[in-house]
Design a protein around this motif. Sequence first.
Motif, PDB file in Angstrom:
ATOM      1  N   SER A  38     112.086  18.206  31.173  1.00 14.81           N
ATOM      2  CA  SER A  38     113.261  19.065  31.296  1.00 14.81           C
ATOM      3  C   SER A  38     112.846  20.512  31.072  1.00 14.81           C
ATOM      4  CB  SER A  38     114.345  18.655  30.294  1.00 14.81           C
ATOM      5  OG  SER A  38     113.855  18.736  28.975  1.00 14.81           O
ATOM      6  N   GLY A  39     113.590  21.416  31.677  1.00 10.69           N
ATOM      7  CA  GLY A  39     113.299  22.836  31.516  1.00 10.69           C
ATOM      8  C   GLY A  39     112.222  23.361  32.436  1.00 10.69           C
ATOM      9  N   GLY A  40     111.699  22.528  33.306  1.00 12.99           N
ATOM     10  CA  GLY A  40     110.669  22.951  34.254  1.00 12.99           C
ATOM     11  C   GLY A  40     110.433  21.861  35.275  1.00 12.99           C
ATOM     12  N   SER A  41     110.079  22.253  36.484  1.00  8.21           N
ATOM     13  CA  SER A  41     109.906  21.285  37.555  1.00  8.21           C
ATOM     14  C   SER A  41     108.480  20.763  37.622  1.00  8.21           C
ATOM     15  CB  SER A  41     110.247  21.936  38.901  1.00  8.21           C
ATOM     16  OG  SER A  41     109.935  21.069  39.974  1.00  8.21           O
ATOM     17  N   ILE A  42     108.339  19.460  37.891  1.00  9.44           N
ATOM     18  CA  ILE A  42     106.998  18.881  38.032  1.00  9.44           C
ATOM     19  C   ILE A  42     106.378  19.233  39.382  1.00  9.44           C
ATOM     20  CG2 ILE A  42     107.472  17.016  36.410  1.00  9.44           C
ATOM     21  CD1 ILE A  42     107.746  15.138  38.824  1.00  9.44           C
ATOM     22  N   THR A  43     107.089  19.985  40.202  1.00  7.74           N
ATOM     23  CA  THR A  43     106.500  20.477  41.452  1.00  7.74           C
ATOM     24  C   THR A  43     105.719  21.776  41.244  1.00  7.74           C
ATOM     25  OG1 THR A  43     108.547  21.597  42.060  1.00  7.74           O
ATOM     26  CG2 THR A  43     108.259  19.338  42.849  1.00  7.74           C
ATOM     27  N   TYR A  44     105.559  22.149  40.004  1.00  9.54           N
ATOM     28  CA  TYR A  44     104.683  23.254  39.633  1.00  9.54           C
ATOM     29  C   TYR A  44     103.686  22.755  38.593  1.00  9.54           C
ATOM     30  CZ  TYR A  44     108.197  26.253  41.784  1.00  9.54           C
ATOM     31  OH  TYR A  44     109.059  26.825  42.671  1.00  9.54           O
ATOM     32  N   TYR A  45     102.449  23.277  38.644  1.00 11.31           N
ATOM     33  CA  TYR A  45     101.411  22.964  37.656  1.00 11.31           C
ATOM     34  C   TYR A  45     100.901  21.529  37.772  1.00 11.31           C
ATOM     35  CZ  TYR A  45     103.156  27.333  35.710  1.00 11.31           C
ATOM     36  OH  TYR A  45     103.558  28.634  35.556  1.00 11.31           O
ATOM     37  N   TYR A  46     100.211  21.090  36.713  1.00 10.73           N
ATOM     38  CA  TYR A  46      99.583  19.775  36.642  1.00 10.73           C
ATOM     39  C   TYR A  46     100.152  19.028  35.450  1.00 10.73           C
ATOM     40  CZ  TYR A  46      96.133  21.968  39.704  1.00 10.73           C
ATOM     41  OH  TYR A  46      95.518  22.619  40.744  1.00 10.73           O
ATOM     42  N   TRP A  47     100.303  17.724  35.601  1.00 14.08           N
ATOM     43  CA  TRP A  47     100.972  16.918  34.578  1.00 14.08           C
ATOM     44  C   TRP A  47     100.066  15.764  34.209  1.00 14.08           C
ATOM     45  CZ3 TRP A  47     105.425  19.109  32.845  1.00 14.08           C
ATOM     46  CH2 TRP A  47     105.929  20.157  33.624  1.00 14.08           C
ATOM     47  N   SER A  48      99.643  15.768  32.948  1.00 11.63           N
ATOM     48  CA  SER A  48      98.587  14.861  32.502  1.00 11.63           C
ATOM     49  C   SER A  48      99.104  13.764  31.582  1.00 11.63           C
ATOM     50  CB  SER A  48      97.509  15.650  31.737  1.00 11.63           C
ATOM     51  OG  SER A  48      96.713  16.423  32.593  1.00 11.63           O
ATOM     52  N   TRP A  49      98.332  12.693  31.569  1.00 13.15           N
ATOM     53  CA  TRP A  49      98.452  11.664  30.534  1.00 13.15           C
ATOM     54  C   TRP A  49      97.183  11.702  29.692  1.00 13.15           C
ATOM     55  CZ3 TRP A  49     102.731   9.202  29.200  1.00 13.15           C
ATOM     56  CH2 TRP A  49     103.763   9.104  30.130  1.00 13.15           C
ATOM     57  N   ILE A  50      97.387  11.696  28.389  1.00  6.98           N
ATOM     58  CA  ILE A  50      96.302  11.802  27.407  1.00  6.98           C
ATOM     59  C   ILE A  50      96.584  10.771  26.337  1.00  6.98           C
ATOM     60  CG2 ILE A  50      95.220  13.330  25.709  1.00  6.98           C
ATOM     61  CD1 ILE A  50      96.718  15.586  27.624  1.00  6.98           C
ATOM     62  N   ARG A  51      95.545  10.156  25.808  1.00  9.12           N
ATOM     63  CA  ARG A  51      95.764   9.184  24.750  1.00  9.12           C
ATOM     64  C   ARG A  51      94.816   9.418  23.582  1.00  9.12           C
ATOM     65  NH1 ARG A  51      93.475   3.387  27.126  1.00  9.12           N
ATOM     66  NH2 ARG A  51      91.248   3.994  27.211  1.00  9.12           N
ATOM     67  N   GLN A  52      95.200   8.884  22.441  1.00  6.67           N
ATOM     68  CA  GLN A  52      94.376   8.988  21.246  1.00  6.67           C
ATOM     69  C   GLN A  52      94.350   7.643  20.536  1.00  6.67           C
ATOM     70  OE1 GLN A  52      95.443  11.978  18.293  1.00  6.67           O
ATOM     71  NE2 GLN A  52      93.285  12.146  17.736  1.00  6.67           N
ATOM     72  N   PRO A  53      93.259   6.895  20.673  1.00  7.29           N
ATOM     73  CA  PRO A  53      93.125   5.636  19.937  1.00  7.29           C
ATOM     74  C   PRO A  53      93.025   5.913  18.447  1.00  7.29           C
ATOM     75  CG  PRO A  53      91.578   5.749  21.774  1.00  7.29           C
ATOM     76  CD  PRO A  53      92.140   7.117  21.591  1.00  7.29           C
ATOM     77  N   PRO A  54      93.335   4.934  17.629  1.00 13.31           N
ATOM     78  CA  PRO A  54      93.269   5.161  16.183  1.00 13.31           C
ATOM     79  C   PRO A  54      91.861   5.553  15.735  1.00 13.31           C
ATOM     80  CG  PRO A  54      93.629   2.840  16.717  1.00 13.31           C
ATOM     81  CD  PRO A  54      93.793   3.597  17.973  1.00 13.31           C
ATOM     82  N   GLY A  55      91.789   6.632  14.987  1.00 11.89           N
ATOM     83  CA  GLY A  55      90.530   7.098  14.448  1.00 11.89           C
ATOM     84  C   GLY A  55      89.610   7.794  15.438  1.00 11.89           C
TER      85      GLY A  55
END
Length: 120
Positions: free
Chosen positions: A25-42
């Motif tokens: 919300s507050g910005g369109s996904i038709t601009y910029y890049y949209w990432s998925w990032i994860r952090q396993p425990p530790g």
Amino acid sequence: QVQLQESGPGLVKPSQTLSLTCTVSGGSITYYYWSWIRQPPGKGLEWMGAIAYSGSTDYSPSLKSRTSISRDTSKNQFTLQLSSVTPEDTAVYYCARDITGWGTDGYDYWGQGTQVTVSS
């Protein structure tokens, strides 16, 4: 103010497909890049992949065979699918906006993160 919110199941069984949605919300996904990032425990943050303003995608080589990112511009959402999950995929999963490119650490907005546990 751009806001991102991850949603999806918190528990996934081994060998199944993990599916998460990021609502923007507050910005369109038709601009910029949209990432998925994860952090396993530790462990540290791991860039998984991204979808660009154009709809094109790029993935981490280590996860490419199991990862798919898509989007629904009418809902301003993008989705992560990770197939054949194992307990090693247990992590906090984040979506984020990157204003500089593919996983280039140019993140200016992040979701709060969602815990996903892979367990039978």
